[in-house]
Design a protein around this motif. Structure first.
Motif, PDB file in Angstrom:
ATOM      1  N   GLU A  50       0.841  -1.192   0.000  1.00  0.00           N
ATOM      2  CA  GLU A  50       0.000   0.000   0.000  1.00  0.00           C
ATOM      3  C   GLU A  50       0.876   1.243   0.000  1.00  0.00           C
ATOM      4  O   GLU A  50       2.044   1.197   0.382  1.00  0.00           O
ATOM      5  N   ALA A  51       0.302   2.330  -0.451  1.00  0.00           N
ATOM      6  CA  ALA A  51       1.002   3.610  -0.471  1.00  0.00           C
ATOM      7  C   ALA A  51       0.228   4.616   0.364  1.00  0.00           C
ATOM      8  O   ALA A  51      -0.999   4.653   0.334  1.00  0.00           O
ATOM      9  N   VAL A  52       0.967   5.417   1.116  1.00  0.00           N
ATOM     10  CA  VAL A  52       0.375   6.466   1.946  1.00  0.00           C
ATOM     11  C   VAL A  52       1.072   7.769   1.590  1.00  0.00           C
ATOM     12  O   VAL A  52       2.306   7.846   1.615  1.00  0.00           O
ATOM     13  N   GLU A  53       0.303   8.776   1.242  1.00  0.00           N
ATOM     14  CA  GLU A  53       0.913  10.071   0.949  1.00  0.00           C
ATOM     15  C   GLU A  53       1.230  10.779   2.261  1.00  0.00           C
ATOM     16  O   GLU A  53       0.403  10.825   3.170  1.00  0.00           O
ATOM     17  N   THR A  63       6.036  10.132   0.057  1.00  0.00           N
ATOM     18  CA  THR A  63       5.211   8.936   0.211  1.00  0.00           C
ATOM     19  C   THR A  63       5.820   7.964   1.214  1.00  0.00           C
ATOM     20  O   THR A  63       7.006   8.019   1.527  1.00  0.00           O
ATOM     21  N   LEU A  64       4.951   7.063   1.665  1.00  0.00           N
ATOM     22  CA  LEU A  64       5.329   5.919   2.487  1.00  0.00           C
ATOM     23  C   LEU A  64       4.826   4.684   1.749  1.00  0.00           C
ATOM     24  O   LEU A  64       3.640   4.585   1.431  1.00  0.00           O
ATOM     25  N   VAL A  65       5.727   3.757   1.406  1.00  0.00           N
ATOM     26  CA  VAL A  65       5.356   2.512   0.737  1.00  0.00           C
ATOM     27  C   VAL A  65       5.474   1.386   1.761  1.00  0.00           C
ATOM     28  O   VAL A  65       6.524   1.241   2.398  1.00  0.00           O
ATOM     29  N   ILE A  66       4.413   0.600   1.929  1.00  0.00           N
ATOM     30  CA  ILE A  66       4.392  -0.479   2.921  1.00  0.00           C
ATOM     31  C   ILE A  66       4.114  -1.796   2.212  1.00  0.00           C
ATOM     32  O   ILE A  66       3.121  -1.923   1.496  1.00  0.00           O
ATOM     33  N   CYS A  67       4.993  -2.780   2.412  1.00  0.00           N
ATOM     34  CA  CYS A  67       4.810  -4.112   1.826  1.00  0.00           C
ATOM     35  C   CYS A  67       4.740  -5.149   2.934  1.00  0.00           C
ATOM     36  O   CYS A  67       5.603  -5.193   3.810  1.00  0.00           O
ATOM     37  N   VAL A  90       4.962  12.174  11.270  1.00  0.00           N
ATOM     38  CA  VAL A  90       5.142  11.184  12.340  1.00  0.00           C
ATOM     39  C   VAL A  90       3.801  10.549  12.701  1.00  0.00           C
ATOM     40  O   VAL A  90       3.685   9.336  12.828  1.00  0.00           O
ATOM     41  N   ARG A  91       2.764  11.370  12.859  1.00  0.00           N
ATOM     42  CA  ARG A  91       1.437  10.855  13.217  1.00  0.00           C
ATOM     43  C   ARG A  91       0.858   9.992  12.093  1.00  0.00           C
ATOM     44  O   ARG A  91       0.228   8.968  12.342  1.00  0.00           O
ATOM     45  N   VAL A  92       1.078  10.406  10.842  1.00  0.00           N
ATOM     46  CA  VAL A  92       0.575   9.642   9.689  1.00  0.00           C
ATOM     47  C   VAL A  92       1.241   8.271   9.644  1.00  0.00           C
ATOM     48  O   VAL A  92       0.583   7.244   9.436  1.00  0.00           O
ATOM     49  N   LEU A 122       9.342   9.844  16.425  1.00  0.00           N
ATOM     50  CA  LEU A 122       9.369   8.531  15.787  1.00  0.00           C
ATOM     51  C   LEU A 122       9.833   7.448  16.753  1.00  0.00           C
ATOM     52  O   LEU A 122       9.325   6.323  16.757  1.00  0.00           O
ATOM     53  N   LYS A 123      10.802   7.798  17.597  1.00  0.00           N
ATOM     54  CA  LYS A 123      11.377   6.812  18.507  1.00  0.00           C
ATOM     55  C   LYS A 123      10.423   6.411  19.635  1.00  0.00           C
ATOM     56  O   LYS A 123      10.735   5.514  20.410  1.00  0.00           O
ATOM     57  N   LYS A 124       9.270   7.035  19.691  1.00  0.00           N
ATOM     58  CA  LYS A 124       8.254   6.581  20.643  1.00  0.00           C
ATOM     59  C   LYS A 124       7.648   5.256  20.204  1.00  0.00           C
ATOM     60  O   LYS A 124       7.132   4.497  21.021  1.00  0.00           O
TER      61      LYS A 124
END
Length: 197
Positions: A50-53, A63-67, A90-92, A122-124
């Motif tokens: 999936e892709a997340v803008e 973008t964020l690409v998740i496989c 970070v929240r997205v 992010l490190k949370k």
């Protein structure tokens, strides 16, 4: 010979297909409405991608690409240069990854130094496993600094104790790009080898 490769700033589908051919790997690519994109390459065929803008401030989108694979999830992301957009990202990212129960590995150009507020955010929910000291993952105009780290590989904190780092290093390439590749090789707690990212 990594099993997973995450790449940022791929300009178009033609370049993505060419890279996949060179690597001889499966690939997943997502670009924003403004053509700049990320990819995840793998030896194993993904179950789904999936892709997340991500939030961005200028004409080059993010973008964020998740496989998702049988045992893992691998994601590639590239944060904006604007600090407020990075904070929003970070929240997205957290929301996009929290639905996975498998170990999640996330890599990319995060455009933040290790002690920045964005990295603290992010490190949370992730643990960085790539080198953060005495390396130059970004070397354009930064070589007079002792270190310049803005590229990372991390694992979600829920599964961080399930793996140990065998090796973690920068490949000091100063010609191919203004970023040096980073490599992490992990071993599961039970001792079975997991190939590198």
């Amino acid at each position: 010979g990594p099993d997973f490769v995450c790449v940022q700033e791929i300009w178009n589908w033609k370049e993505f297909r060419r890279l996949a051919g060179y690597l001889g790997m499966y690939g997943a690519f997502a670009n924003s409405r403004h053509f700049l994109g990320n990819a995840v390459f793998s030896r194993e065929k993904p179950i789904k991608c999936e892709a997340v803008e991500l939030p961005y401030s200028k004409k080059l989108g993010r973008t964020l690409v998740i496989c998702e694979y049988k045992d893992f999830v691998v994601a590639s992301m590239h944060f904006d240069l604007n600090v407020n957009k990075r904070k929003e990202s970070v929240r997205v990212v957290q929301k996009a990854l929290e639905k996975y129960s498998k170990p999640v590995f996330i890599a990319g150009d995060w455009n933040n130094f290790p002690k920045s507020p964005v990295l603290k955010g992010l490190k949370k929910f992730v643990k960085v496993v790539s080198p953060e000291k005495n390396v130059h993952t970004y070397h354009l105009r930064t070589m007079k600094r002792k270190e310049a780290v803005i590229d990372y590989i991390a694992i979600d904190k829920t599964h961080a104790k399930d793996f140990s780092v065998l090796r973690s290093y920068e490949v000091p390439d100063r010609k191919t790009s203004d970023h040096s590749p980073i490599v992490v090789e992990l071993k599961p707690a039970e001792g079975e080898r997991v190939a590198p990212l």
